[in-house]
Design a protein around this motif. Sequence first.
Motif, PDB file in Angstrom:
ATOM      1  N   LEU A  78      24.071  -9.284   6.347  1.00 42.74           N
ATOM      2  CA  LEU A  78      24.169  -8.123   5.460  1.00 42.74           C
ATOM      3  C   LEU A  78      22.897  -7.276   5.531  1.00 42.74           C
ATOM      4  O   LEU A  78      22.962  -6.038   5.586  1.00 42.74           O
ATOM      5  N   VAL A  79      21.747  -7.941   5.564  1.00 50.09           N
ATOM      6  CA  VAL A  79      20.479  -7.213   5.683  1.00 50.09           C
ATOM      7  C   VAL A  79      20.438  -6.434   7.006  1.00 50.09           C
ATOM      8  O   VAL A  79      20.035  -5.267   7.047  1.00 50.09           O
ATOM      9  N   THR A 108      19.243 -11.762  -3.205  1.00 47.42           N
ATOM     10  CA  THR A 108      19.966 -10.958  -2.214  1.00 47.42           C
ATOM     11  C   THR A 108      19.808  -9.470  -2.480  1.00 47.42           C
ATOM     12  O   THR A 108      19.538  -8.684  -1.561  1.00 47.42           O
ATOM     13  N   VAL A 109      19.954  -9.075  -3.740  1.00 50.11           N
ATOM     14  CA  VAL A 109      19.845  -7.654  -4.072  1.00 50.11           C
ATOM     15  C   VAL A 109      18.457  -7.127  -3.696  1.00 50.11           C
ATOM     16  O   VAL A 109      18.318  -6.061  -3.084  1.00 50.11           O
ATOM     17  N   GLU A 110      17.405  -7.900  -4.015  1.00 51.23           N
ATOM     18  CA  GLU A 110      16.049  -7.421  -3.725  1.00 51.23           C
ATOM     19  C   GLU A 110      15.773  -7.406  -2.215  1.00 51.23           C
ATOM     20  O   GLU A 110      15.047  -6.528  -1.736  1.00 51.23           O
ATOM     21  N   ARG A 111      16.366  -8.340  -1.460  1.00 54.18           N
ATOM     22  CA  ARG A 111      16.229  -8.270   0.005  1.00 54.18           C
ATOM     23  C   ARG A 111      16.829  -6.972   0.539  1.00 54.18           C
ATOM     24  O   ARG A 111      16.261  -6.325   1.417  1.00 54.18           O
ATOM     25  N   VAL A 115      15.086  -3.099   2.296  1.00 52.74           N
ATOM     26  CA  VAL A 115      15.551  -2.337   3.464  1.00 52.74           C
ATOM     27  C   VAL A 115      15.919  -0.904   3.059  1.00 52.74           C
ATOM     28  O   VAL A 115      15.640   0.057   3.775  1.00 52.74           O
ATOM     29  N   LEU A 116      16.537  -0.764   1.876  1.00 51.31           N
ATOM     30  CA  LEU A 116      17.002   0.563   1.449  1.00 51.31           C
ATOM     31  C   LEU A 116      15.834   1.470   1.094  1.00 51.31           C
ATOM     32  O   LEU A 116      15.966   2.698   1.142  1.00 51.31           O
ATOM     33  N   ASP A 117      14.718   0.896   0.701  1.00 51.67           N
ATOM     34  CA  ASP A 117      13.468   1.645   0.582  1.00 51.67           C
ATOM     35  C   ASP A 117      13.599   2.880  -0.304  1.00 51.67           C
ATOM     36  O   ASP A 117      13.280   3.994   0.095  1.00 51.67           O
ATOM     37  N   ASP A 142      15.065  -2.534 -13.941  1.00 54.58           N
ATOM     38  CA  ASP A 142      13.868  -1.997 -13.283  1.00 54.58           C
ATOM     39  C   ASP A 142      13.982  -1.923 -11.764  1.00 54.58           C
ATOM     40  O   ASP A 142      12.992  -1.634 -11.086  1.00 54.58           O
ATOM     41  N   LEU A 143      15.174  -2.197 -11.223  1.00 64.16           N
ATOM     42  CA  LEU A 143      15.308  -2.171  -9.763  1.00 64.16           C
ATOM     43  C   LEU A 143      15.282  -0.731  -9.256  1.00 64.16           C
ATOM     44  O   LEU A 143      15.927   0.154  -9.829  1.00 64.16           O
TER      45      LEU A 143
END
Length: 232
Positions: A78-79, A108-111, A115-117, A142-143
Amino acid sequence: MSNHALLEVIALDAQDAVAAQSGGADRLELVTDMAADGLTPSLRTFTAIRSAVDIPLRVMLRLTDGFTVGGPADADALVRAAEQLREAGADEFVLGFLDDHGQPDLVTVERLLAVLDGCRWTFHRAIDHAPDRDALRKQLADLPGLDTYLTAGSASGVDAGMPTLLAEAARQGEPGYEPLILVGGGLRLDHVPRLRAAGVTGFHIGGAARPQGWAAPVSPAAVREWREALDG
């Protein structure tokens, strides 16, 4: 704050995308395989759609049916998919994963967010499968880039979720409730007046844009009917 309602339409290919834009869609959600409730489209599909329309696109990041990411190899895949889509020019996304206990899968969300930066993204209907929606919202508050929740208010759809949707709409602006509420999942035109009256300004349609079913393309006329209902 503008009262313009955002209309997001699911697009499977460039033909869908052109039809949705011509009908008045504000944004597209790009997926493949609706039998699995929408998975990550191919790079080829993304680039074809991106060159066909000029409205914003949100690309699904989800490789398997369900709301857990799977094992480590699945998360790695997925990453990689997210990296490839970013390199191809994708700049808005849809994602959301729970762990085996129904809590947000923050690892997973933070990984993916690394990438989405800073790209803007929607946390999708995984929220409708979480045992504690309020806790989930506060854990994700806070994401970076999170600006939308796609939700029916219930795993069963908008009919069952209406009381939850109305309650959450009343809390818009509170901590954890700043993102747009984008209502989708069994949404019908007759739901619109109650939701609009409650202050909901985000609407997401898939099957409703395809009167002939998922095997047929998006109908510009069906999208236009929604556009007029939201603007009315």
